[in-house]
Design a protein around this motif. Sequence first.
Motif, PDB file in Angstrom:
ATOM      1  N   PHE A  59      -1.083  27.532 -32.452  1.00  0.00           N
ATOM      2  CA  PHE A  59      -1.725  28.581 -31.813  1.00  0.00           C
ATOM      3  C   PHE A  59      -0.730  28.459 -30.348  1.00  0.00           C
ATOM      4  O   PHE A  59      -0.427  29.478 -30.317  1.00  0.00           O
ATOM      5  CB  PHE A  59      -3.299  28.395 -31.769  1.00  0.00           C
ATOM      6  N   GLU A  60      -1.036  27.805 -30.007  1.00  0.00           N
ATOM      7  CA  GLU A  60       0.639  27.582 -28.829  1.00  0.00           C
ATOM      8  C   GLU A  60       1.793  29.042 -28.555  1.00  0.00           C
ATOM      9  O   GLU A  60       2.211  29.420 -27.888  1.00  0.00           O
ATOM     10  CB  GLU A  60       0.578  26.213 -28.297  1.00  0.00           C
ATOM     11  N   ARG A  61       2.293  28.253 -30.078  1.00  0.00           N
ATOM     12  CA  ARG A  61       3.514  28.901 -30.673  1.00  0.00           C
ATOM     13  C   ARG A  61       2.758  30.117 -30.605  1.00  0.00           C
ATOM     14  O   ARG A  61       3.187  31.507 -30.671  1.00  0.00           O
ATOM     15  CB  ARG A  61       3.802  28.368 -31.706  1.00  0.00           C
ATOM     16  N   ARG A  62       1.934  30.801 -31.371  1.00  0.00           N
ATOM     17  CA  ARG A  62       1.171  32.416 -32.191  1.00  0.00           C
ATOM     18  C   ARG A  62       0.789  32.543 -30.258  1.00  0.00           C
ATOM     19  O   ARG A  62       1.585  33.993 -30.699  1.00  0.00           O
ATOM     20  CB  ARG A  62      -0.373  32.285 -32.883  1.00  0.00           C
ATOM     21  N   TYR A  63       0.393  32.466 -29.729  1.00  0.00           N
ATOM     22  CA  TYR A  63       0.155  33.179 -28.036  1.00  0.00           C
ATOM     23  C   TYR A  63       1.397  33.415 -27.088  1.00  0.00           C
ATOM     24  O   TYR A  63       0.929  33.512 -26.192  1.00  0.00           O
ATOM     25  CB  TYR A  63      -1.062  32.252 -27.861  1.00  0.00           C
ATOM     26  N   GLY A  64       2.395  32.575 -27.279  1.00  0.00           N
ATOM     27  CA  GLY A  64       3.401  32.118 -26.475  1.00  0.00           C
ATOM     28  C   GLY A  64       3.656  31.181 -25.312  1.00  0.00           C
ATOM     29  O   GLY A  64       4.471  31.487 -24.451  1.00  0.00           O
ATOM     30  N   VAL A  65       2.939  30.302 -25.739  1.00  0.00           N
ATOM     31  CA  VAL A  65       2.229  29.691 -24.813  1.00  0.00           C
ATOM     32  C   VAL A  65       3.521  28.550 -24.633  1.00  0.00           C
ATOM     33  O   VAL A  65       4.552  28.000 -23.355  1.00  0.00           O
ATOM     34  CB  VAL A  65       1.463  28.267 -25.037  1.00  0.00           C
ATOM     35  N   LEU A  66       4.311  28.237 -25.833  1.00  0.00           N
ATOM     36  CA  LEU A  66       5.158  27.510 -25.824  1.00  0.00           C
ATOM     37  C   LEU A  66       6.582  28.616 -25.691  1.00  0.00           C
ATOM     38  O   LEU A  66       7.406  27.480 -24.655  1.00  0.00           O
ATOM     39  CB  LEU A  66       6.140  27.137 -26.599  1.00  0.00           C
ATOM     40  N   LYS A  67       6.763  29.617 -25.495  1.00  0.00           N
ATOM     41  CA  LYS A  67       8.049  29.979 -25.046  1.00  0.00           C
ATOM     42  C   LYS A  67       8.054  30.284 -23.442  1.00  0.00           C
ATOM     43  O   LYS A  67       8.758  30.102 -22.939  1.00  0.00           O
ATOM     44  CB  LYS A  67       7.564  31.663 -26.193  1.00  0.00           C
ATOM     45  N   ARG A  68       6.509  29.989 -23.098  1.00  0.00           N
ATOM     46  CA  ARG A  68       6.598  30.405 -21.540  1.00  0.00           C
ATOM     47  C   ARG A  68       7.108  29.248 -21.451  1.00  0.00           C
ATOM     48  O   ARG A  68       8.130  29.605 -19.736  1.00  0.00           O
ATOM     49  CB  ARG A  68       5.396  31.243 -21.352  1.00  0.00           C
ATOM     50  N   LEU A  69       6.341  28.300 -21.781  1.00  0.00           N
ATOM     51  CA  LEU A  69       6.586  25.916 -21.136  1.00  0.00           C
ATOM     52  C   LEU A  69       7.769  26.369 -20.904  1.00  0.00           C
ATOM     53  O   LEU A  69       8.855  25.913 -20.353  1.00  0.00           O
ATOM     54  CB  LEU A  69       5.731  25.504 -22.033  1.00  0.00           C
ATOM     55  N   GLY A  70       8.977  27.201 -22.141  1.00  0.00           N
ATOM     56  CA  GLY A  70      10.098  27.133 -22.765  1.00  0.00           C
ATOM     57  C   GLY A  70      11.775  27.268 -21.685  1.00  0.00           C
ATOM     58  O   GLY A  70      12.071  27.138 -21.782  1.00  0.00           O
ATOM     59  N   ALA A  71      10.290  28.289 -21.022  1.00  0.00           N
ATOM     60  CA  ALA A  71      11.364  29.706 -19.484  1.00  0.00           C
ATOM     61  C   ALA A  71      10.940  28.491 -18.571  1.00  0.00           C
ATOM     62  O   ALA A  71      11.712  29.000 -17.329  1.00  0.00           O
ATOM     63  CB  ALA A  71      10.743  30.167 -19.849  1.00  0.00           C
ATOM     64  N   THR A  72      10.201  27.130 -18.324  1.00  0.00           N
ATOM     65  CA  THR A  72       9.137  26.836 -16.815  1.00  0.00           C
ATOM     66  C   THR A  72      10.995  25.678 -16.945  1.00  0.00           C
ATOM     67  O   THR A  72      11.760  24.936 -18.124  1.00  0.00           O
ATOM     68  CB  THR A  72       8.728  26.366 -17.099  1.00  0.00           C
ATOM     69  N   PRO A  73      11.184  25.142 -15.637  1.00  0.00           N
ATOM     70  CA  PRO A  73      12.015  23.707 -15.805  1.00  0.00           C
ATOM     71  C   PRO A  73      11.492  22.435 -16.143  1.00  0.00           C
ATOM     72  O   PRO A  73      12.575  22.324 -16.511  1.00  0.00           O
ATOM     73  CB  PRO A  73      11.972  23.736 -13.773  1.00  0.00           C
ATOM     74  N   LEU A  74      10.579  23.044 -17.222  1.00  0.00           N
ATOM     75  CA  LEU A  74      10.099  21.494 -18.056  1.00  0.00           C
ATOM     76  C   LEU A  74      10.908  21.438 -18.757  1.00  0.00           C
ATOM     77  O   LEU A  74      10.877  22.588 -19.816  1.00  0.00           O
ATOM     78  CB  LEU A  74       8.572  21.915 -18.404  1.00  0.00           C
ATOM     79  N   PRO A  75      11.981  20.223 -19.737  1.00  0.00           N
ATOM     80  CA  PRO A  75      13.319  20.614 -20.445  1.00  0.00           C
ATOM     81  C   PRO A  75      11.817  20.408 -21.488  1.00  0.00           C
ATOM     82  O   PRO A  75      10.783  19.992 -21.883  1.00  0.00           O
ATOM     83  CB  PRO A  75      13.310  19.491 -20.804  1.00  0.00           C
ATOM     84  N   ARG A  76      12.046  21.177 -22.550  1.00  0.00           N
ATOM     85  CA  ARG A  76      11.845  20.919 -24.182  1.00  0.00           C
ATOM     86  C   ARG A  76      11.471  20.200 -24.965  1.00  0.00           C
ATOM     87  O   ARG A  76      10.443  20.068 -25.444  1.00  0.00           O
ATOM     88  CB  ARG A  76      12.590  21.884 -25.208  1.00  0.00           C
TER      89      ARG A  76
END
Length: 256
Positions: free
Chosen positions: A92-109
């Motif tokens: 559900f994090e992937r569906r709501y775009g949470v993972l995409k947004r976190l992936g764009a932060t300084p936090l490495p994947r």
Amino acid sequence: MTATDLTPRPGAAAVGRMLLAQTALETRMLLRNGEQLLLTVVIPTVLLVLFSAVDVVAVDGPGKRVDFLAPGLLALAVMSTAFTGQAIATGFERRYGVLKRLGATPLPRWALLSAKTGCVLVTELLQVLLLSGIALALGWSPHGNPLAVLLLLVLGTAAFSGLGLLMAGTLRAEATLAGANLVFVLLLLAGGVVVPLAKFPDAVRPVLELLPISALSDGLRSVLQLGHGMPWSDLGILAVWSVLGLAAAARFFRWE
């Protein structure tokens, strides 16, 4: 008086600090989720108390019924957190775009995935302490090598985490929700958790013994109930599932 330095200091925090902060956040989110708590804590606890007190299924091996049930329900707790809970939450994090947004932060994947793993380990530690305490109160008498138990739990966590992330990263969130819950129920019934594998027909037993939940519950039972040494065959099965699951998750996981 000295002048206050108000010069901005832009830049990301150290990776270690970001990792700890994200792990703490993931853990708080999980512990605040009623559905996740039901899956990871309430169901294994109720099953442990119920099947220990009521003679529903004849169990194998020496000692009390709880001596058979406790290792299997520890394995179920690992599966519920590392596989079912992680798959649903990540899907559900992937569906709501949470993972995409976190992936764009300084936090490495890789740090984000490591934080999710850290959350799983913290939750499993709490589960093991709770279930062990209840089992001991019910008369459980564990035996065996603590190192063997630790290796089984670590490899079981790796195997189920890989499978959970693979499901969450490739299927739609609704399909992940349905599939993860279905797999949880099927493996609970057919993975040697509360029903001994010896009760199943000879034709399907060799296949069931190769499942990760069967290897984990059988290995824990071999050590904690029977006092055997390293369960190398069960460790080998879990190691294969770990390698295959994590490799497939790394290869096919989609962030959006």
